[in-house]
Design a protein around this motif. Structure first.
Motif, PDB file in Angstrom:
ATOM      1  N   ARG A 226       4.814   5.379   0.845  1.00  0.00           N
ATOM      2  CA  ARG A 226       4.878   3.850   0.635  1.00  0.00           C
ATOM      3  C   ARG A 226       3.777   3.240   1.484  1.00  0.00           C
ATOM      4  NH1 ARG A 226       9.419  -0.348   2.623  1.00  0.00           N
ATOM      5  NH2 ARG A 226       8.796  -2.228   1.195  1.00  0.00           N
ATOM      6  N   LEU A 227       3.246   3.720   2.433  1.00  0.00           N
ATOM      7  CA  LEU A 227       2.249   3.091   3.030  1.00  0.00           C
ATOM      8  C   LEU A 227       1.073   3.366   2.306  1.00  0.00           C
ATOM      9  CD1 LEU A 227       1.035   1.978   5.670  1.00  0.00           C
ATOM     10  CD2 LEU A 227       0.694   4.072   6.663  1.00  0.00           C
ATOM     11  N   LYS A 228       0.930   4.381   1.742  1.00  0.00           N
ATOM     12  CA  LYS A 228      -0.265   4.423   0.977  1.00  0.00           C
ATOM     13  C   LYS A 228      -0.499   3.412  -0.420  1.00  0.00           C
ATOM     14  CE  LYS A 228      -3.373   7.862  -1.542  1.00  0.00           C
ATOM     15  NZ  LYS A 228      -3.730   6.957  -2.426  1.00  0.00           N
ATOM     16  N   ARG A 229       0.753   3.623  -0.850  1.00  0.00           N
ATOM     17  CA  ARG A 229       0.856   2.410  -2.181  1.00  0.00           C
ATOM     18  C   ARG A 229       0.664   0.964  -1.651  1.00  0.00           C
ATOM     19  NH1 ARG A 229       5.790   2.955  -3.072  1.00  0.00           N
ATOM     20  NH2 ARG A 229       6.751   1.122  -2.415  1.00  0.00           N
ATOM     21  N   VAL A 230       1.095   0.832  -0.325  1.00  0.00           N
ATOM     22  CA  VAL A 230       0.683  -0.657   0.030  1.00  0.00           C
ATOM     23  C   VAL A 230      -0.675  -1.057   0.471  1.00  0.00           C
ATOM     24  CG1 VAL A 230       1.282  -2.361   2.013  1.00  0.00           C
ATOM     25  CG2 VAL A 230       3.266  -1.126   0.766  1.00  0.00           C
ATOM     26  N   LEU A 231      -1.051   0.052   0.962  1.00  0.00           N
ATOM     27  CA  LEU A 231      -2.721   0.013   1.162  1.00  0.00           C
ATOM     28  C   LEU A 231      -3.681  -0.089   0.281  1.00  0.00           C
ATOM     29  CD1 LEU A 231      -2.944   2.621   4.429  1.00  0.00           C
ATOM     30  CD2 LEU A 231      -3.589   0.118   4.389  1.00  0.00           C
ATOM     31  N   ASP A 232      -3.205   0.806  -0.851  1.00  0.00           N
ATOM     32  CA  ASP A 232      -4.154   0.986  -2.197  1.00  0.00           C
ATOM     33  C   ASP A 232      -4.121  -0.355  -2.645  1.00  0.00           C
ATOM     34  OD1 ASP A 232      -4.698   3.265  -1.515  1.00  0.00           O
ATOM     35  OD2 ASP A 232      -3.254   4.511  -3.015  1.00  0.00           O
ATOM     36  N   THR A 233      -2.918  -0.977  -2.869  1.00  0.00           N
ATOM     37  CA  THR A 233      -2.632  -2.386  -3.479  1.00  0.00           C
ATOM     38  C   THR A 233      -3.378  -3.509  -2.771  1.00  0.00           C
ATOM     39  OG1 THR A 233      -0.322  -1.669  -4.252  1.00  0.00           O
ATOM     40  CG2 THR A 233      -0.895  -3.988  -4.445  1.00  0.00           C
ATOM     41  N   SER A 234      -3.317  -3.505  -1.563  1.00  0.00           N
ATOM     42  CA  SER A 234      -3.801  -4.497  -0.728  1.00  0.00           C
ATOM     43  C   SER A 234      -5.269  -4.435  -0.513  1.00  0.00           C
ATOM     44  CB  SER A 234      -3.423  -4.312   0.833  1.00  0.00           C
ATOM     45  OG  SER A 234      -1.974  -4.399   1.188  1.00  0.00           O
ATOM     46  N   LEU A 235      -6.009  -3.046  -0.641  1.00  0.00           N
ATOM     47  CA  LEU A 235      -7.343  -3.104  -0.648  1.00  0.00           C
ATOM     48  C   LEU A 235      -7.742  -3.404  -2.151  1.00  0.00           C
ATOM     49  CD1 LEU A 235      -7.610   0.346   1.571  1.00  0.00           C
ATOM     50  CD2 LEU A 235      -8.375  -1.920   1.940  1.00  0.00           C
ATOM     51  N   ALA A 236      -7.149  -3.171  -3.027  1.00  0.00           N
ATOM     52  CA  ALA A 236      -7.643  -3.768  -4.436  1.00  0.00           C
ATOM     53  C   ALA A 236      -7.410  -5.182  -4.349  1.00  0.00           C
ATOM     54  CB  ALA A 236      -6.680  -3.175  -5.369  1.00  0.00           C
ATOM     55  N   ALA A 237      -6.846  -5.776  -3.691  1.00  0.00           N
ATOM     56  CA  ALA A 237      -6.518  -7.418  -3.728  1.00  0.00           C
ATOM     57  C   ALA A 237      -7.483  -8.072  -2.940  1.00  0.00           C
ATOM     58  CB  ALA A 237      -5.100  -7.682  -3.532  1.00  0.00           C
ATOM     59  N   VAL A 238      -8.068  -7.536  -1.778  1.00  0.00           N
ATOM     60  CA  VAL A 238      -8.824  -8.244  -0.841  1.00  0.00           C
ATOM     61  C   VAL A 238     -10.247  -7.755  -1.110  1.00  0.00           C
ATOM     62  CG1 VAL A 238      -8.471  -6.371   1.075  1.00  0.00           C
ATOM     63  CG2 VAL A 238      -8.951  -8.803   1.590  1.00  0.00           C
ATOM     64  N   THR A 239     -11.124  -8.632  -0.604  1.00  0.00           N
ATOM     65  CA  THR A 239     -12.539  -8.741  -0.682  1.00  0.00           C
ATOM     66  C   THR A 239     -13.264  -9.070   0.742  1.00  0.00           C
ATOM     67  OG1 THR A 239     -12.985  -8.548  -3.125  1.00  0.00           O
ATOM     68  CG2 THR A 239     -14.814  -8.764  -1.685  1.00  0.00           C
TER      69      THR A 239
END
Length: 311
Positions: A226-239
């Protein structure tokens, strides 16, 4: 021995996630030097921006999110996050704030982004506040929705019902779990809010706190998948700006978590009164110059900021 194996496994997974996340972090050229730029103060200042760019949205997503096809890039959220020796401070700059935009005259602060992107917005904020912006982070519409959904929603509490046809908000009073689409509708509502843009910035801070709180919960960081899923999504959302690495982003996230938990201060730049009409610009918010000067001077000095009880 089994406990030692577990600890080693957790550390190994954490290290792998950190390296993987650092490689995924996206950057942009958001900070620039110029004549007369404010000198660095004490502590670190982040400019946090929520972009309302719709270029990545599908037609169905535009309908779900109650947004049109307008491709003009403005900003729905502008905040300065400061941290240093004292507890962190989060200051909202309402999008309708009437400030000078270099090269464009005095206008609403969110128009700086449309006129010149992150660099002009950062310069506008620096010159309006007298603060040196050290770091920059931007989240877009779709990315924000996906982050909340990756967290399986966030819990928000309303003191009174909120309904706004333009944003899609239709919520009774009380606490509830909101998915990404609902959370976006909640923070974008302002036309039926008697406080207008000032009411919206309070909800923005409330939602950011709820997201930071959920991200730091044991249900997320003790579950590697779950941590990886949240991290991946967050990193795709932020610049972030070119100089920011994952360690600095994690510092920023931890400061947001502290504010959500009551270990910091959140407020809005003081305004004289809302709804002042300016010819050719529309309804704007004029800052209380004395109150704003005291607030930003405290941030420059890394002192505790003066507030009016506005959370």
């Amino acid at each position: 021995m089994s406990l030692l194996v577990l600890v080693v496994a957790v550390v190994a997974v954490g290290a792998w996630l950190y390296v993987s996340a650092n490689r995924q972090l996206r950057h942009m050229d958001a900070l620039a030097g110029y004549a007369g730029r404010p000198a660095a103060g004490k502590g670190t200042n982040w400019l946090l921006v929520g972009s309302d760019s719709r270029s990545t949205l599908t037609p169905q997503q535009r309908r779900d999110l109650h947004v049109g096809n307008n491709q003009v890039r403005n900003t729905d959220t502008i905040m300065v996050l400061h941290y240093g020796d004292h507890g962190p401070s989060l200051v909202s700059l309402p999008r309708d704030s009437y400030v000078p935009i270099p090269g464009h005259g005095s206008r609403k602060i969110n128009e700086a982004y449309a006129d010149g992107g992150p660099k002009l917005l950062t310069r506008t904020v620096e010159q309006a506040t007298g603060l040196r912006i050290d770091r920059y982070a931007e989240v877009n519409f779709l990315g924000f929705v996906q982050v909340v959904d990756a967290l399986d929603g966030v819990r928000l509490c309303l003191d009174k019902p909120l309904r706004d046809e333009k944003s899609g908000a239709d919520f009774p009073a009380g606490c509830r779990e909101m998915n990404g689409t609902q959370a976006l509708a909640y923070v974008r509502a302002r036309y039926t809010d008697p406080d207008g843009d000032l009411g919206r910035v309070k909800r923005q801070r409330q939602l950011l706190g709820a997201v930071a709180d959920e991200m730091a919960s044991p249900d997320v960081y003790l579950d590697p998948s779950r941590l990886k899923r949240v991290l991946d999504t967050s990193l795709a959302a932020v610049t972030v700006d070119d100089g920011a690495d994952l360690a600095r982003v994690l510092d920023m996230g931890w400061s947001m978590k502290r504010i959500a938990g009551g270990g910091g201060t959140a407020t809005t730049v003081p305004v004289l009164r809302p709804g002042v009409m300016v010819s050719g610009v529309g309804s704007v918010l004029r800052w209380d110059e004395t109150g704003a000067r005291r607030l930003f001077q405290a941030l420059r000095n890394d002192d505790r900021i003066p507030t009016s009880g506005d959370k």
